[in-house]
Design a protein around this motif. Structure first.
Motif, PDB file in Angstrom:
ATOM      1  N   VAL A 285      22.569  14.258 -53.603  1.00  0.00           N
ATOM      2  CA  VAL A 285      23.044  13.665 -54.606  1.00  0.00           C
ATOM      3  C   VAL A 285      24.341  14.251 -54.948  1.00  0.00           C
ATOM      4  CG1 VAL A 285      23.011  13.551 -57.253  1.00  0.00           C
ATOM      5  CG2 VAL A 285      20.848  13.400 -56.016  1.00  0.00           C
ATOM      6  N   TRP A 286      24.664  15.390 -54.766  1.00  0.00           N
ATOM      7  CA  TRP A 286      25.812  16.043 -55.015  1.00  0.00           C
ATOM      8  C   TRP A 286      26.621  16.409 -53.561  1.00  0.00           C
ATOM      9  CZ3 TRP A 286      26.834  15.597 -59.599  1.00  0.00           C
ATOM     10  CH2 TRP A 286      25.994  15.578 -60.781  1.00  0.00           C
ATOM     11  N   GLY A 287      25.769  16.410 -52.712  1.00  0.00           N
ATOM     12  CA  GLY A 287      26.361  16.584 -51.339  1.00  0.00           C
ATOM     13  C   GLY A 287      26.731  17.893 -50.804  1.00  0.00           C
ATOM     14  N   LYS A 288      25.634  18.942 -51.384  1.00  0.00           N
ATOM     15  CA  LYS A 288      25.753  20.244 -50.874  1.00  0.00           C
ATOM     16  C   LYS A 288      24.410  20.844 -50.561  1.00  0.00           C
ATOM     17  CE  LYS A 288      24.804  21.547 -56.037  1.00  0.00           C
ATOM     18  NZ  LYS A 288      25.234  22.433 -57.196  1.00  0.00           N
ATOM     19  N   PRO A 289      24.653  22.156 -50.310  1.00  0.00           N
ATOM     20  CA  PRO A 289      23.348  23.019 -50.030  1.00  0.00           C
ATOM     21  C   PRO A 289      22.538  22.868 -51.516  1.00  0.00           C
ATOM     22  CG  PRO A 289      25.188  24.006 -48.973  1.00  0.00           C
ATOM     23  CD  PRO A 289      25.601  23.023 -49.863  1.00  0.00           C
TER      24      PRO A 289
ATOM     25  N   LEU B  89      20.789  17.517 -63.768  1.00  0.00           N
ATOM     26  CA  LEU B  89      20.527  15.847 -63.506  1.00  0.00           C
ATOM     27  C   LEU B  89      19.553  15.144 -64.235  1.00  0.00           C
ATOM     28  CD1 LEU B  89      21.827  13.794 -61.524  1.00  0.00           C
ATOM     29  CD2 LEU B  89      19.879  14.240 -59.939  1.00  0.00           C
ATOM     30  N   ALA B  90      19.596  14.084 -65.073  1.00  0.00           N
ATOM     31  CA  ALA B  90      19.021  13.462 -65.596  1.00  0.00           C
ATOM     32  C   ALA B  90      17.741  13.081 -64.891  1.00  0.00           C
ATOM     33  CB  ALA B  90      19.415  12.305 -66.770  1.00  0.00           C
TER      34      ALA B  90
ATOM     35  N   LEU C 198      15.012  19.772 -45.222  1.00  0.00           N
ATOM     36  CA  LEU C 198      14.975  18.697 -46.157  1.00  0.00           C
ATOM     37  C   LEU C 198      16.203  18.158 -46.786  1.00  0.00           C
ATOM     38  CD1 LEU C 198      12.345  17.238 -47.907  1.00  0.00           C
ATOM     39  CD2 LEU C 198      12.987  18.887 -49.634  1.00  0.00           C
ATOM     40  N   LEU C 199      16.429  16.924 -46.728  1.00  0.00           N
ATOM     41  CA  LEU C 199      17.565  16.305 -47.358  1.00  0.00           C
ATOM     42  C   LEU C 199      16.820  15.559 -48.350  1.00  0.00           C
ATOM     43  CD1 LEU C 199      18.132  16.432 -44.405  1.00  0.00           C
ATOM     44  CD2 LEU C 199      19.859  15.029 -44.585  1.00  0.00           C
ATOM     45  N   ALA C 200      17.433  15.830 -49.717  1.00  0.00           N
ATOM     46  CA  ALA C 200      16.607  15.277 -51.122  1.00  0.00           C
ATOM     47  C   ALA C 200      17.485  14.854 -52.051  1.00  0.00           C
ATOM     48  CB  ALA C 200      15.564  16.194 -51.451  1.00  0.00           C
ATOM     49  N   THR C 201      16.979  13.831 -52.764  1.00  0.00           N
ATOM     50  CA  THR C 201      17.360  13.376 -54.282  1.00  0.00           C
ATOM     51  C   THR C 201      16.255  13.474 -55.053  1.00  0.00           C
ATOM     52  OG1 THR C 201      16.865  11.064 -54.334  1.00  0.00           O
ATOM     53  CG2 THR C 201      18.800  11.785 -52.873  1.00  0.00           C
ATOM     54  N   PRO C 202      16.370  13.336 -56.505  1.00  0.00           N
ATOM     55  CA  PRO C 202      15.079  13.227 -57.016  1.00  0.00           C
ATOM     56  C   PRO C 202      14.167  12.089 -56.798  1.00  0.00           C
ATOM     57  CG  PRO C 202      17.043  13.500 -58.660  1.00  0.00           C
ATOM     58  CD  PRO C 202      17.489  13.125 -57.262  1.00  0.00           C
ATOM     59  N   TRP C 203      14.847  11.103 -55.982  1.00  0.00           N
ATOM     60  CA  TRP C 203      13.999  10.037 -55.812  1.00  0.00           C
ATOM     61  C   TRP C 203      13.651   9.661 -54.262  1.00  0.00           C
ATOM     62  CZ3 TRP C 203      18.348  10.234 -58.311  1.00  0.00           C
ATOM     63  CH2 TRP C 203      18.116  10.462 -60.033  1.00  0.00           C
ATOM     64  N   SER C 204      14.075  10.232 -53.564  1.00  0.00           N
ATOM     65  CA  SER C 204      13.708  10.106 -52.152  1.00  0.00           C
ATOM     66  C   SER C 204      14.102  11.356 -51.347  1.00  0.00           C
ATOM     67  CB  SER C 204      14.832   9.097 -51.512  1.00  0.00           C
ATOM     68  OG  SER C 204      16.134   9.664 -51.546  1.00  0.00           O
ATOM     69  N   TYR C 205      13.808  11.528 -49.961  1.00  0.00           N
ATOM     70  CA  TYR C 205      13.864  12.641 -49.133  1.00  0.00           C
ATOM     71  C   TYR C 205      13.752  12.205 -47.610  1.00  0.00           C
ATOM     72  CZ  TYR C 205       8.851  13.235 -48.503  1.00  0.00           C
ATOM     73  OH  TYR C 205       7.468  12.810 -48.244  1.00  0.00           O
ATOM     74  N   SER C 206      14.396  13.196 -46.860  1.00  0.00           N
ATOM     75  CA  SER C 206      14.024  12.708 -45.388  1.00  0.00           C
ATOM     76  C   SER C 206      13.989  14.149 -44.799  1.00  0.00           C
ATOM     77  CB  SER C 206      15.100  11.887 -44.790  1.00  0.00           C
ATOM     78  OG  SER C 206      16.561  12.583 -44.800  1.00  0.00           O
ATOM     79  N   THR C 207      13.571  14.016 -43.492  1.00  0.00           N
ATOM     80  CA  THR C 207      13.419  15.379 -42.551  1.00  0.00           C
ATOM     81  C   THR C 207      13.672  15.007 -40.881  1.00  0.00           C
ATOM     82  OG1 THR C 207      12.058  17.454 -42.341  1.00  0.00           O
ATOM     83  CG2 THR C 207      11.083  15.280 -42.329  1.00  0.00           C
TER      84      THR C 207
END
Length: 118
Positions: free
Chosen positions: A12-16, A77-78, A105-114
């Motif tokens: 979301v924020w493009g950071k660790p 984050l809301a 893990l690459l993540a947002t509150p609604w998705s992820y990938s590995t």
């Protein structure tokens, strides 16, 4: 020497993702999960040490559980209540205990990938 490592990226924020709790477990022959480790990611989204290394790292089935819901809630984050993604379990198999397995893990509150990194 084989080892297991990970990192978490907040896409979301493009950071660790600093401050994510990660649990590591291994599947025992009787089908039960044995908890091996629990760590929190540092400012670089990584762990300070490998999750397992050397003689402690063996072939088998493992599961990393990332507490991503608490991380995004703490970030301000809301997100939905309850969060869509709370705990993200990644189950994977180690075939060669002499190799480096990096499972990020690459993540947002609604998705992820590995992927298996290096």
């Amino acid at each position: 020497m084989g080892r297991l490592s990970t990192h978490v990226l907040d896409t979301v924020w493009g950071k660790p993702a600093q401050g994510v709790t990660i649990e590591l477990a291994m599947l025992r022959p009787d089908g039960a999960w044995q908890r091996l480790n629990q760590v929190v990611t540092n400012a670089d989204g990584r762990t300070d040490q490998p999750l397992l290394a050397g003689d402690a790292f063996s072939a088998g089935t493992y599961m990393l559980t990332f507490h991503i819901g608490a991380y995004f809630e703490a970030s301000g984050l809301a997100v939905t209540d309850p969060p869509f993604l709370d705990l993200v379990p990644l189950r994977f198999t180690v075939a060669d205990a002499d190799a480096h397995y990096h499972v990020p893990l690459l993540a947002t509150p609604w998705s992820y990938s590995t992927y298996r990194g290096s």
